[in-house]
Write a protein that holds these residues in place. Structure first.
Motif, mmCIF file in Angstrom:
data_model
loop_
_atom_site.group_PDB
_atom_site.id
_atom_site.type_symbol
_atom_site.label_atom_id
_atom_site.label_comp_id
_atom_site.label_asym_id
_atom_site.label_seq_id
_atom_site.Cartn_x
_atom_site.Cartn_y
_atom_site.Cartn_z
ATOM 1 N N GLY A 89 0.809 -1.218 0.000
ATOM 2 C CA GLY A 89 0.000 0.000 0.000
ATOM 3 C C GLY A 89 0.836 1.258 0.000
ATOM 4 N N VAL A 90 2.152 1.112 0.149
ATOM 5 C CA VAL A 90 3.073 2.244 0.097
ATOM 6 C C VAL A 90 3.997 2.022 -1.095
ATOM 7 C CG1 VAL A 90 4.781 3.607 1.349
ATOM 8 C CG2 VAL A 90 2.997 2.383 2.615
ATOM 9 N N PRO A 91 3.876 2.812 -2.156
ATOM 10 C CA PRO A 91 4.655 2.585 -3.376
ATOM 11 C C PRO A 91 6.148 2.439 -3.110
ATOM 12 C CG PRO A 91 3.031 4.312 -3.731
ATOM 13 C CD PRO A 91 3.003 3.999 -2.271
ATOM 14 N N GLY A 92 6.747 1.391 -3.659
ATOM 15 C CA GLY A 92 8.180 1.174 -3.538
ATOM 16 C C GLY A 92 8.620 0.425 -2.299
ATOM 17 N N VAL A 93 7.718 0.205 -1.334
ATOM 18 C CA VAL A 93 8.071 -0.461 -0.075
ATOM 19 C C VAL A 93 7.721 -1.943 -0.163
ATOM 20 C CG1 VAL A 93 7.636 -0.587 2.409
ATOM 21 C CG2 VAL A 93 7.763 1.640 1.269
ATOM 22 N N ASP A 202 7.522 10.589 0.204
ATOM 23 C CA ASP A 202 8.202 9.997 -0.940
ATOM 24 C C ASP A 202 9.291 9.058 -0.413
ATOM 25 O OD1 ASP A 202 9.259 9.381 -3.385
ATOM 26 O OD2 ASP A 202 10.266 11.311 -3.691
ATOM 27 N N TRP A 203 8.924 7.808 -0.155
ATOM 28 C CA TRP A 203 9.842 6.849 0.458
ATOM 29 C C TRP A 203 10.823 6.250 -0.548
ATOM 30 C CZ3 TRP A 203 10.544 6.768 5.448
ATOM 31 C CH2 TRP A 203 9.512 7.131 6.305
ATOM 32 N N GLY A 204 10.519 6.339 -1.813
ATOM 33 C CA GLY A 204 11.391 5.724 -2.807
ATOM 34 C C GLY A 204 11.314 4.209 -2.721
ATOM 35 N N GLU A 205 12.411 3.533 -3.069
ATOM 36 C CA GLU A 205 12.456 2.076 -3.020
ATOM 37 C C GLU A 205 13.025 1.627 -1.674
ATOM 38 O OE1 GLU A 205 11.337 -0.003 -5.410
ATOM 39 O OE2 GLU A 205 10.644 1.775 -6.514
ATOM 40 N N LEU A 206 12.247 0.870 -0.916
ATOM 41 C CA LEU A 206 12.689 0.368 0.391
ATOM 42 C C LEU A 206 12.473 -1.139 0.480
ATOM 43 C CD1 LEU A 206 11.239 2.969 2.950
ATOM 44 C CD2 LEU A 206 13.558 2.890 1.996
ATOM 45 N N ASP A 207 13.462 -1.838 1.043
ATOM 46 C CA ASP A 207 13.291 -3.259 1.336
ATOM 47 C C ASP A 207 12.460 -3.448 2.599
ATOM 48 O OD1 ASP A 207 14.949 -4.192 -0.818
ATOM 49 O OD2 ASP A 207 16.702 -3.561 0.333
ATOM 50 N N TYR A 208 12.694 -2.583 3.590
ATOM 51 C CA TYR A 208 11.988 -2.685 4.869
ATOM 52 C C TYR A 208 11.597 -1.293 5.355
ATOM 53 C CZ TYR A 208 14.610 -7.105 4.836
ATOM 54 O OH TYR A 208 15.175 -8.312 4.489
ATOM 55 N N LEU A 209 10.355 -1.166 5.809
ATOM 56 C CA LEU A 209 9.896 0.044 6.482
ATOM 57 C C LEU A 209 9.527 -0.362 7.905
ATOM 58 C CD1 LEU A 209 9.133 3.024 6.513
ATOM 59 C CD2 LEU A 209 6.882 2.408 5.596
ATOM 60 N N VAL A 210 10.347 0.042 8.865
ATOM 61 C CA VAL A 210 10.128 -0.304 10.275
ATOM 62 C C VAL A 210 9.229 0.752 10.902
ATOM 63 C CG1 VAL A 210 11.246 -0.688 12.510
ATOM 64 C CG2 VAL A 210 12.389 -1.427 10.400
ATOM 65 N N VAL A 211 8.215 0.308 11.634
ATOM 66 C CA VAL A 211 7.254 1.221 12.245
ATOM 67 C C VAL A 211 7.303 1.064 13.760
ATOM 68 C CG1 VAL A 211 4.847 1.978 12.323
ATOM 69 C CG2 VAL A 211 5.765 0.972 10.218
ATOM 70 N N ASP A 212 7.691 2.128 14.438
ATOM 71 C CA ASP A 212 7.739 2.145 15.901
ATOM 72 C C ASP A 212 6.361 2.554 16.414
ATOM 73 O OD1 ASP A 212 8.433 2.283 18.563
ATOM 74 O OD2 ASP A 212 9.474 4.205 18.390
ATOM 75 N N LEU A 213 5.584 1.574 16.872
ATOM 76 C CA LEU A 213 4.226 1.825 17.362
ATOM 77 C C LEU A 213 4.259 2.276 18.827
ATOM 78 C CD1 LEU A 213 2.430 -1.307 15.867
ATOM 79 C CD2 LEU A 213 2.185 1.053 15.090
ATOM 80 N N PRO A 214 3.231 2.985 19.277
ATOM 81 C CA PRO A 214 3.179 3.369 20.695
ATOM 82 C C PRO A 214 2.891 2.150 21.565
ATOM 83 C CG PRO A 214 1.164 4.017 19.573
ATOM 84 C CD PRO A 214 2.090 3.512 18.506
#
Length: 362
Positions: A89-93, A202-214
């Protein structure tokens, strides 16, 4: 003369330890070049952070020597192509990794930061979102207090440019608010703000997007997991019974039918205290092995123990996370091993989903 068919036949005897299939079946052998008695080929791993890289390379060399000839001069190029199981859902990720905890104060943000940097050190392209709306800490931990992201026009739309530091891309709600002023977020405002960190950047091309949740299980967790196909979740806990009880609740949330996010595993933070002057001593201040036992009970991977060492908080406060500062070899090793295991579990889960898709299973 060596033939390509001989090479493939020999390497079909080498099994990828995690995926339980041979390298040829998995299409991991490419670029075979034969020049007399010299042979070179590439092994395409599923992640640059593969902890079994050396094992696989050695197995390939042994297979060529055993099934063809020990006289062959073999060159193995170990490279990688990070897998993905679905549109995030996030282009390039390619993969979204959620880092969560049942309660605050267990070092979740520290784990998320060093996980992202550990993946990047292996050669992966990595982004980090600080989705802890109520207490964003990424600006402090990266020495970026007061920094404001720029925006630019992309295909007629205004896109936020993530801040780049230490080789990864960063976004935090803390970049857009006054750190000295409280922001009374309501439910709809929280969901909108979090989605913008994903959708308007604009995240570009990413292998991993890490999300720090509360901490806990609230609006932000539901927004992220229901708006974006999360590859998997990493749960952070301490060995203490209170923390483990809350970790179970966090795990239960990800396993709910309406959320259904795979668990990549459990990290036991502050597992033991090691004083700088006695680096081989371990003092189990909060109990021993609680995170590991929880992983065994739930039959999920145990991603490692992170010691309690003063230099962790010092490096975070100084804006240079411990895995980058490299002031403590023990901590660098612990976080690097953890990052490798997380990448390993992402690859295994992606392969499992792909296999089920091919077989038409839900």
């Amino acid at each position: 003369m060596i033939t390509k068919e001989q090479v493939l036949q020999a390497l079909s005897n080498v099994e990828e330890p995690d995926l339980k299939k041979d390298l040829v079946t998995l299409n991991m052998i490419q670029d075979i070049v034969i020049d007399g008695n010299r042979l070179s080929f590439s092994v395409i791993l599923t992640t640059p952070a593969c902890p079994l890289k050396a094992l696989i390379e050695n197995a390939c060399r042994n297979a060529i020597g055993h099934f063809i000839s020990k006289e062959i001069e073999v060159t193995v190029h170990m490279t990688s192509r990070v897998t993905t199981q679905k549109n995030t859902g996030v282009p390039g990720v390619k993969n979204i990794i959620a880092v969560a905890s049942g309660k605050g104060g267990v070092g979740k943000s520290t784990v998320a930061v060093n996980l992202a940097l550990g993946l990047a050190k292996s050669g992966a392209k990595v982004g980090l979102i600080d989705a802890d709306i109520y207490g964003p800490s990424i600006p402090i931990m990266f020495g970026l207090e007061g920094v404001r992201p720029q925006s630019r026009n992309v295909d007629g739309k205004t896109r936020i440019e993530p801040i780049e530091k230490f080789g990864i891309k960063l976004l935090s709600i803390g970049f857009f608010t006054d750190p000295n002023q409280p922001v009374p977020w309501r439910g709809p405002m929280v969901s909108t703000a979090v989605k913008q960190l994903f959708n308007d950047a604009d995240w570009g091309e990413l292998d991993y997007l890490v999300v720090d949740l509360p901490p806990g299980t609230g609006d932000i967790h539901i927004t992220v997991t229901q708006s974006f196909p999360v590859t998997g979740a990493v749960i952070v806990t301490t060995p203490q019974a209170v923390a483990l009880a809350d970790a179970k609740k966090g795990i239960g949330m990800f396993l709910m039918e309406s959320i259904n996010v795979p668990l990549l595993g459990i990290v036991e933070n502050m597992a033991y205290f090691t004083p700088a002057e006695l680096p081989h001593n371990k003092y189990y201040i909060f109990g021993q092995g609680g995170g590991k036992r929880l992983a065994e009970q739930l039959e999920v991977p145990f991603l490692g123990e992170i010691p309690l060492i003063k230099s962790i908080s010092d490096s975070g406060d100084a804006g240079t996370p411990i895995i980058i500062s490299e002031e403590n070899e023990l901590m660098v090793h612990a976080f690097t091993e953890m990052a490798n295991r997380v990448a390993q579990q992402v690859s295994i889960n992606n392969a499992l989903v792909l296999s089920k898709t091919i077989m038409g299973q839900p």
